[in-house]
Design a protein around this motif. Structure first.
Motif, mmCIF file in Angstrom:
data_model
loop_
_atom_site.group_PDB
_atom_site.id
_atom_site.type_symbol
_atom_site.label_atom_id
_atom_site.label_comp_id
_atom_site.label_asym_id
_atom_site.label_seq_id
_atom_site.Cartn_x
_atom_site.Cartn_y
_atom_site.Cartn_z
ATOM 1 N N ARG A 21 20.215 -36.595 25.125
ATOM 2 C CA ARG A 21 18.892 -37.032 24.667
ATOM 3 C C ARG A 21 18.020 -37.305 25.881
ATOM 4 O O ARG A 21 18.436 -37.996 26.810
ATOM 5 C CB ARG A 21 19.048 -38.287 23.819
ATOM 6 C CG ARG A 21 17.836 -38.650 23.037
ATOM 7 C CD ARG A 21 18.210 -39.711 22.025
ATOM 8 N NE ARG A 21 17.051 -40.142 21.296
ATOM 9 C CZ ARG A 21 17.078 -41.000 20.316
ATOM 10 N NH1 ARG A 21 18.220 -41.536 19.941
ATOM 11 N NH2 ARG A 21 15.986 -41.338 19.697
ATOM 12 N N ASN A 22 16.822 -36.719 25.877
ATOM 13 C CA ASN A 22 15.906 -36.956 26.992
ATOM 14 C C ASN A 22 14.457 -36.933 26.504
ATOM 15 O O ASN A 22 14.170 -36.374 25.448
ATOM 16 C CB ASN A 22 16.131 -35.945 28.121
ATOM 17 C CG ASN A 22 15.735 -34.546 27.739
ATOM 18 O OD1 ASN A 22 16.254 -34.012 26.775
ATOM 19 N ND2 ASN A 22 14.837 -33.951 28.485
ATOM 20 N N PRO A 23 13.555 -37.529 27.267
ATOM 21 C CA PRO A 23 12.147 -37.575 26.871
ATOM 22 C C PRO A 23 11.566 -36.167 26.761
ATOM 23 O O PRO A 23 11.878 -35.294 27.568
ATOM 24 C CB PRO A 23 11.475 -38.344 27.998
ATOM 25 C CG PRO A 23 12.561 -39.063 28.698
ATOM 26 C CD PRO A 23 13.784 -38.238 28.526
ATOM 27 N N CYS A 24 10.732 -35.977 25.766
ATOM 28 C CA CYS A 24 10.119 -34.666 25.547
ATOM 29 C C CYS A 24 8.817 -34.860 24.786
ATOM 30 O O CYS A 24 8.702 -34.505 23.626
ATOM 31 C CB CYS A 24 11.084 -33.756 24.780
ATOM 32 S SG CYS A 24 10.508 -32.068 24.687
ATOM 33 N N VAL A 25 7.840 -35.422 25.453
ATOM 34 C CA VAL A 25 6.544 -35.672 24.834
ATOM 35 C C VAL A 25 5.809 -34.339 24.698
ATOM 36 O O VAL A 25 5.860 -33.488 25.578
ATOM 37 C CB VAL A 25 5.721 -36.660 25.693
ATOM 38 C CG1 VAL A 25 4.346 -36.871 25.107
ATOM 39 C CG2 VAL A 25 6.467 -37.978 25.818
ATOM 40 N N GLY A 26 5.147 -34.137 23.589
ATOM 41 C CA GLY A 26 4.342 -32.940 23.394
ATOM 42 C C GLY A 26 5.025 -31.827 22.633
ATOM 43 O O GLY A 26 4.392 -30.842 22.291
ATOM 44 N N LEU A 27 6.304 -31.951 22.360
ATOM 45 C CA LEU A 27 7.009 -30.939 21.578
ATOM 46 C C LEU A 27 6.870 -31.275 20.109
ATOM 47 O O LEU A 27 7.164 -32.389 19.692
ATOM 48 C CB LEU A 27 8.484 -30.892 21.962
ATOM 49 C CG LEU A 27 9.350 -29.923 21.162
ATOM 50 C CD1 LEU A 27 9.000 -28.486 21.537
ATOM 51 C CD2 LEU A 27 10.817 -30.193 21.413
ATOM 52 N N GLY A 77 11.538 -39.392 17.731
ATOM 53 C CA GLY A 77 10.410 -40.059 18.382
ATOM 54 C C GLY A 77 9.849 -39.157 19.467
ATOM 55 O O GLY A 77 9.530 -37.998 19.215
ATOM 56 N N ASP A 78 9.767 -39.683 20.694
ATOM 57 C CA ASP A 78 9.289 -38.890 21.827
ATOM 58 C C ASP A 78 10.427 -38.228 22.594
ATOM 59 O O ASP A 78 10.227 -37.697 23.686
ATOM 60 C CB ASP A 78 8.483 -39.761 22.790
ATOM 61 C CG ASP A 78 7.108 -40.098 22.244
ATOM 62 O OD1 ASP A 78 6.621 -39.351 21.373
ATOM 63 O OD2 ASP A 78 6.521 -41.106 22.686
ATOM 64 N N ASP A 79 11.636 -38.267 22.047
ATOM 65 C CA ASP A 79 12.796 -37.686 22.711
ATOM 66 C C ASP A 79 13.237 -36.403 22.027
ATOM 67 O O ASP A 79 12.985 -36.188 20.840
ATOM 68 C CB ASP A 79 13.980 -38.657 22.684
ATOM 69 C CG ASP A 79 13.750 -39.895 23.531
ATOM 70 O OD1 ASP A 79 12.854 -39.867 24.393
ATOM 71 O OD2 ASP A 79 14.476 -40.877 23.327
ATOM 72 N N LEU A 80 13.915 -35.557 22.790
ATOM 73 C CA LEU A 80 14.573 -34.384 22.255
ATOM 74 C C LEU A 80 16.067 -34.654 22.299
ATOM 75 O O LEU A 80 16.591 -35.077 23.329
ATOM 76 C CB LEU A 80 14.253 -33.137 23.098
ATOM 77 C CG LEU A 80 14.954 -31.856 22.679
ATOM 78 C CD1 LEU A 80 14.496 -31.420 21.284
ATOM 79 C CD2 LEU A 80 14.701 -30.759 23.690
ATOM 80 N N GLU A 81 16.733 -34.410 21.191
ATOM 81 C CA GLU A 81 18.169 -34.618 21.107
ATOM 82 C C GLU A 81 18.843 -33.270 20.867
ATOM 83 O O GLU A 81 18.518 -32.564 19.926
ATOM 84 C CB GLU A 81 18.495 -35.583 19.970
ATOM 85 C CG GLU A 81 19.953 -35.948 19.879
ATOM 86 C CD GLU A 81 20.193 -36.996 18.815
ATOM 87 O OE1 GLU A 81 20.066 -38.188 19.120
ATOM 88 O OE2 GLU A 81 20.491 -36.598 17.674
ATOM 89 N N ILE A 82 19.771 -32.915 21.747
ATOM 90 C CA ILE A 82 20.554 -31.697 21.628
ATOM 91 C C ILE A 82 21.980 -32.131 21.313
ATOM 92 O O ILE A 82 22.556 -32.958 22.023
ATOM 93 C CB ILE A 82 20.556 -30.876 22.932
ATOM 94 C CG1 ILE A 82 19.141 -30.579 23.411
ATOM 95 C CG2 ILE A 82 21.399 -29.614 22.780
ATOM 96 C CD1 ILE A 82 18.385 -29.589 22.572
ATOM 97 N N VAL A 83 22.559 -31.570 20.250
ATOM 98 C CA VAL A 83 23.927 -31.905 19.860
ATOM 99 C C VAL A 83 24.764 -30.634 19.892
ATOM 100 O O VAL A 83 24.434 -29.648 19.232
ATOM 101 C CB VAL A 83 23.982 -32.544 18.459
ATOM 102 C CG1 VAL A 83 25.421 -32.884 18.080
ATOM 103 C CG2 VAL A 83 23.109 -33.795 18.400
ATOM 104 N N VAL A 84 25.828 -30.665 20.681
ATOM 105 C CA VAL A 84 26.775 -29.555 20.786
ATOM 106 C C VAL A 84 28.069 -30.004 20.124
ATOM 107 O O VAL A 84 28.631 -31.047 20.484
ATOM 108 C CB VAL A 84 27.043 -29.188 22.261
ATOM 109 C CG1 VAL A 84 28.073 -28.078 22.343
ATOM 110 C CG2 VAL A 84 25.755 -28.795 22.964
ATOM 111 N N THR A 85 28.539 -29.224 19.158
ATOM 112 C CA THR A 85 29.793 -29.518 18.459
ATOM 113 C C THR A 85 30.771 -28.400 18.767
ATOM 114 O O THR A 85 30.463 -27.226 18.559
ATOM 115 C CB THR A 85 29.560 -29.609 16.945
ATOM 116 O OG1 THR A 85 28.533 -30.587 16.695
ATOM 117 C CG2 THR A 85 30.824 -30.024 16.221
ATOM 118 N N LEU A 86 31.937 -28.763 19.293
ATOM 119 C CA LEU A 86 32.976 -27.791 19.652
ATOM 120 C C LEU A 86 34.297 -28.189 19.014
ATOM 121 O O LEU A 86 34.648 -29.373 19.001
ATOM 122 C CB LEU A 86 33.157 -27.724 21.176
ATOM 123 C CG LEU A 86 31.985 -27.170 21.967
ATOM 124 C CD1 LEU A 86 32.159 -27.469 23.447
ATOM 125 C CD2 LEU A 86 31.857 -25.680 21.722
#
Length: 90
Positions: A21-27, A77-86
């Motif tokens: 999870r990291n900040p990603c304002v504007g997406l 919110g203002d964050d982008l969350e990427i989830v990798v499931t293996l």
């Protein structure tokens, strides 16, 4: 989260799940699926010199799928969350 990147690794049944999870304002939330398209950049003003190549998540998807996993993105919110499931070794 105040501007930093967070990582979390958990076990979900028979899978390992990595959440980044990291900040990603504007997406816009509607653009999250397109992030996995090769060379896609959500901000049209970005160019290679200032915004990378737009290929990182495309490579991550390819590697994840070749290992039998899934990858998804969502706005929180203002964050982008990427989830990798293996899948875990059996």
């Amino acid at each position: 989260m105040a501007g930093g990147v967070s990582l979390m690794l958990t076990r979900a049944r028979r899978d390992a799940e990595l959440t980044v999870r990291n900040p990603c304002v504007g997406l816009d939330a509607s653009e999250t699926d397109r992030l996995f398209e090769r060379f896609y950049r959500p901000d049209p003003s970005r160019e290679r010199g200032t915004g990378g190549y737009g290929i990182d998540l495309s490579i991550a998807r390819s590697v994840t799928e070749r290992h039998g996993g899934k990858i998804r993105a969502k706005k929180v919110g203002d964050d982008l969350e990427i989830v990798v499931t293996l899948p875990l070794a059996r």
